[in-house]
Design a protein around this motif. Structure first.
Motif, PDB file in Angstrom:
ATOM      1  N   TYR A 139      53.400   6.574  41.673  1.00 18.81           N
ATOM      2  CA  TYR A 139      54.583   6.927  40.880  1.00 18.81           C
ATOM      3  C   TYR A 139      55.511   7.778  41.740  1.00 18.81           C
ATOM      4  CZ  TYR A 139      57.208   8.194  36.666  1.00 18.81           C
ATOM      5  OH  TYR A 139      58.204   8.348  35.722  1.00 18.81           O
ATOM      6  N   LYS A 173      58.811   7.077  44.864  1.00 22.31           N
ATOM      7  CA  LYS A 173      60.183   6.518  44.857  1.00 22.31           C
ATOM      8  C   LYS A 173      60.179   5.097  44.280  1.00 22.31           C
ATOM      9  CE  LYS A 173      60.544   7.644  49.370  1.00 22.31           C
ATOM     10  NZ  LYS A 173      59.496   8.671  49.535  1.00 22.31           N
ATOM     11  N   MET A 174      59.244   4.268  44.723  1.00 21.03           N
ATOM     12  CA  MET A 174      59.221   2.877  44.253  1.00 21.03           C
ATOM     13  C   MET A 174      58.690   2.774  42.825  1.00 21.03           C
ATOM     14  SD  MET A 174      60.678   0.736  46.104  1.00 21.03           S
ATOM     15  CE  MET A 174      60.152  -0.621  45.083  1.00 21.03           C
ATOM     16  N   PHE A 213      52.554   0.626  44.111  1.00 23.03           N
ATOM     17  CA  PHE A 213      53.391   1.147  45.199  1.00 23.03           C
ATOM     18  C   PHE A 213      52.879   2.551  45.465  1.00 23.03           C
ATOM     19  CE2 PHE A 213      56.519  -2.094  43.875  1.00 23.03           C
ATOM     20  CZ  PHE A 213      56.998  -2.539  45.100  1.00 23.03           C
ATOM     21  N   ILE A 268      49.847   4.492  48.466  1.00 22.32           N
ATOM     22  CA  ILE A 268      49.624   4.628  49.912  1.00 22.32           C
ATOM     23  C   ILE A 268      48.577   3.591  50.346  1.00 22.32           C
ATOM     24  CG2 ILE A 268      50.341   7.051  50.051  1.00 22.32           C
ATOM     25  CD1 ILE A 268      47.352   7.771  50.149  1.00 22.32           C
ATOM     26  N   HIS A 297      41.902   0.616  44.502  1.00 21.40           N
ATOM     27  CA  HIS A 297      42.596   0.287  43.254  1.00 21.40           C
ATOM     28  C   HIS A 297      42.413  -1.179  42.876  1.00 21.40           C
ATOM     29  CE1 HIS A 297      45.288   4.067  43.698  1.00 21.40           C
ATOM     30  NE2 HIS A 297      44.336   4.265  42.822  1.00 21.40           N
ATOM     31  N   THR A 342      52.485  -1.244  51.607  1.00 21.94           N
ATOM     32  CA  THR A 342      52.331  -1.932  52.902  1.00 21.94           C
ATOM     33  C   THR A 342      51.282  -1.210  53.761  1.00 21.94           C
ATOM     34  OG1 THR A 342      54.147  -0.625  53.804  1.00 21.94           O
ATOM     35  CG2 THR A 342      54.704  -2.798  52.920  1.00 21.94           C
ATOM     36  N   SER A 375      55.303  -7.690  51.764  1.00 20.80           N
ATOM     37  CA  SER A 375      55.721  -6.476  52.461  1.00 20.80           C
ATOM     38  C   SER A 375      57.154  -6.148  52.066  1.00 20.80           C
ATOM     39  CB  SER A 375      55.603  -6.665  53.969  1.00 20.80           C
ATOM     40  OG  SER A 375      56.232  -7.870  54.337  1.00 20.80           O
ATOM     41  N   ARG A 431      66.678   0.943  46.620  1.00 20.83           N
ATOM     42  CA  ARG A 431      65.341   0.377  46.337  1.00 20.83           C
ATOM     43  C   ARG A 431      65.368  -0.615  45.186  1.00 20.83           C
ATOM     44  NH1 ARG A 431      64.767   5.282  48.457  1.00 20.83           N
ATOM     45  NH2 ARG A 431      63.260   5.407  50.167  1.00 20.83           N
TER      46      ARG A 431
HETATM   47  N1  NAP Z   1      56.986  -4.314  49.283  1.00 25.42           N
HETATM   48  C1  NAP Z   1      58.186  -3.748  49.167  1.00 25.42           C
HETATM   49  O1  NAP Z   1      59.185  -4.379  48.821  1.00 25.42           O
HETATM   50  C2  NAP Z   1      58.305  -2.262  49.454  1.00 25.42           C
HETATM   51  C3  NAP Z   1      59.528  -1.595  49.323  1.00 25.42           C
HETATM   52  C4  NAP Z   1      59.555  -0.214  49.526  1.00 25.42           C
HETATM   53  C5  NAP Z   1      58.394   0.481  49.837  1.00 25.42           C
HETATM   54  N2  NAP Z   1      57.223  -0.227  49.974  1.00 25.42           N
HETATM   55  C6  NAP Z   1      55.937   0.440  50.225  1.00 25.42           C
HETATM   56  O2  NAP Z   1      55.499   1.004  49.005  1.00 25.42           O
HETATM   57  C7  NAP Z   1      54.684   2.141  49.266  1.00 25.42           C
HETATM   58  C8  NAP Z   1      55.183   3.337  48.460  1.00 25.42           C
HETATM   59  O3  NAP Z   1      56.499   3.663  48.874  1.00 25.42           O
HETATM   60  P1  NAP Z   1      57.292   4.850  48.169  1.00 25.42           P
HETATM   61  O4  NAP Z   1      58.591   4.898  48.884  1.00 25.42           O
HETATM   62  O5  NAP Z   1      57.255   4.713  46.675  1.00 25.42           O
HETATM   63  O6  NAP Z   1      56.371   6.096  48.599  1.00 25.42           O
HETATM   64  P2  NAP Z   1      56.251   7.527  47.907  1.00 25.42           P
HETATM   65  O7  NAP Z   1      57.523   7.915  47.259  1.00 25.42           O
HETATM   66  O8  NAP Z   1      55.640   8.428  48.927  1.00 25.42           O
HETATM   67  O9  NAP Z   1      55.184   7.270  46.731  1.00 25.42           O
HETATM   68  C9  NAP Z   1      53.812   7.080  46.937  1.00 25.42           C
HETATM   69  C10 NAP Z   1      53.094   7.327  45.620  1.00 25.42           C
HETATM   70  O10 NAP Z   1      51.684   7.125  45.791  1.00 25.42           O
HETATM   71  C11 NAP Z   1      51.010   8.183  45.148  1.00 25.42           C
HETATM   72  N3  NAP Z   1      49.671   8.404  45.686  1.00 25.42           N
HETATM   73  C12 NAP Z   1      49.318   9.022  46.833  1.00 25.42           C
HETATM   74  N4  NAP Z   1      47.966   9.033  46.941  1.00 25.42           N
HETATM   75  C13 NAP Z   1      47.484   8.429  45.839  1.00 25.42           C
HETATM   76  C14 NAP Z   1      46.177   8.173  45.352  1.00 25.42           C
HETATM   77  N5  NAP Z   1      45.084   8.528  46.049  1.00 25.42           N
HETATM   78  N6  NAP Z   1      46.048   7.526  44.170  1.00 25.42           N
HETATM   79  C15 NAP Z   1      47.130   7.163  43.457  1.00 25.42           C
HETATM   80  N7  NAP Z   1      48.392   7.393  43.865  1.00 25.42           N
HETATM   81  C16 NAP Z   1      48.566   8.033  45.030  1.00 25.42           C
HETATM   82  C17 NAP Z   1      51.906   9.368  45.386  1.00 25.42           C
HETATM   83  O11 NAP Z   1      51.558  10.402  44.463  1.00 25.42           O
HETATM   84  P3  NAP Z   1      52.232  11.890  44.646  1.00 25.42           P
HETATM   85  O12 NAP Z   1      53.705  11.683  44.415  1.00 25.42           O
HETATM   86  O13 NAP Z   1      51.593  12.659  43.555  1.00 25.42           O
HETATM   87  O14 NAP Z   1      51.884  12.319  46.043  1.00 25.42           O
HETATM   88  C18 NAP Z   1      53.253   8.736  45.075  1.00 25.42           C
HETATM   89  O15 NAP Z   1      53.439   8.667  43.673  1.00 25.42           O
HETATM   90  C19 NAP Z   1      54.709   2.324  50.796  1.00 25.42           C
HETATM   91  O16 NAP Z   1      53.556   1.680  51.333  1.00 25.42           O
HETATM   92  C20 NAP Z   1      55.962   1.568  51.235  1.00 25.42           C
HETATM   93  O17 NAP Z   1      55.882   1.092  52.555  1.00 25.42           O
HETATM   94  C21 NAP Z   1      57.169  -1.566  49.781  1.00 25.42           C
END
Ligand code: NAP
Length: 253
Positions: free
Chosen positions: A15, A17-18, A58, A60, A67, A83, A107, A218
């Motif tokens: 939960y 950015k994505m 979305f 880590i 999961h 990713t 990805s 995004r």
């Molecule tokens: N496929 C696509 O189109 C696309 C597009 C954009 C990004 N992505 C990928 O999506 C992923 C997330 O990106 P983002 O920008 O949303 O990152 P982000 O803002 O850092 O969000 C990551 C989330 O994962 C949570 N998290 C961390 N450890 C966890 C755990 N052990 N169990 C459950 N949740 C956990 C974090 O919780 P906290 O906030 O509490 O730390 C946060 O809510 C990355 O791998 C990125 O490369 C993919």
């Protein structure tokens, strides 16, 4: 009497950015969010997740396999946007197949990038005939991105390696000395708040052609993930977002 159509119920695993952007788009489309899983409540085996039709991941990379195992036990189809988990791909595929659930991964869930893959397939097969042209990939993302090169850059590299026979492997980063002609160089920049830029350059002594995708926000990724969630809810097996789009492109407009 017709039954009212039940809106799609989504569990958000991750939960950040994505996850938040997926929530915004899903609520806009009248869907329901049953769960928001983050680092403070990291298990996907909660009552809120059980109520969902589909989970959207979305988070880590280190959490993907755990999961998927939990969600597969609950028989939940999954959309994986996270990713950087290619090393676990085989294990994840076995879980999906043995538990009989559906999983869509990409990805990059933006429609624009997936159309770019098609353009590159065509461009690659044309440039395959002209050895005068070299090809390279450069991607830029914000300073907090965990993986490099990006999953999208690696997908682009796959398309190019499959279409340009003289390129046989990826060199991510800088060569030691001169680059070998069969290497496809993929470089990365990490700075500021860049959402995502992917640039493919075909370069010769005579001219240069570039195909560039620039994500402005995004929204495109989140919209694609929500479309994939609607699509996968009754499917079984491993799919990519390209499978989803190929299916949608077949349907009459
Ligand atoms: N496929 C696509 O189109 C696309 C597009 C954009 C990004 N992505 C990928 O999506 C992923 C997330 O990106 P983002 O920008 O949303 O990152 P982000 O803002 O850092 O969000 C990551 C989330 O994962 C949570 N998290 C961390 N450890 C966890 C755990 N052990 N169990 C459950 N949740 C956990 C974090 O919780 P906290 O906030 O509490 O730390 C946060 O809510 C990355 O791998 C990125 O490369 C993919």
């Amino acid at each position: 009497m017709n039954q009212p159509i039940q809106p799609l119920r989504i569990a958000l695993v991750g939960y950040g950015k994505m996850g938040r952007e997926v929530e915004r788009i899903a609520l806009d489309r009248g869907m329901e969010i049953t769960a928001r899983i983050d680092i403070d409540s990291p298990s996907a085996s909660t009552d809120e997740v059980r109520k969902a039709d589909v989970a959207v991941h979305f988070a880590i990379p280190a959490t993907v396999q755990m999961h998927v195992e939990e969600l597969a036990r609950l028989r939940k189809p999954i959309v994986v946007g996270t990713t950087g988990w290619t090393k676990q791909a085989q294990a994840i595929q076995s879980i999906v197949e043995s538990e009989g659930i559906g999983l869509v991964y990409a990805s990059n869930f933006s429609v624009g990038v997936n159309i770019m893959y098609r353009l590159l397939r065509e461009a690659g097969s044309l440039f395959d005939r002209f050895a005068e042209y070299d090809v390279s990939v450069h991607e830029v993302h914000h300073k907090d991105k965990l993986d490099a090169p990006s999953g999208t850059a690696l997908s682009i590299a796959d398309v190019l390696l499959n279409t340009i026979k003289r390129k046989r492997g990826v060199l991510s980063g800088s060569p030691e000395g001169k680059i070998r002609p069969e290497e496809l160089q993929v470089t990365s920049g990490r700075y500021g708040a860049v959402v995502g830029i992917h640039r493919v350059t075909f370069d010769s002594m005579a001219d240069s052609i570039e195909i560039v995708h620039t994500a402005k926000n995004r929204t495109g990724f989140a919209l694609g993930a929500v479309v994939a969630a609607e699509w996968v809810k009754d499917k079984k097996g491993m799919f990519t977002f390209e499978d989803v789009l190929a299916d949608l492109f077949k349907q009459p407009r």
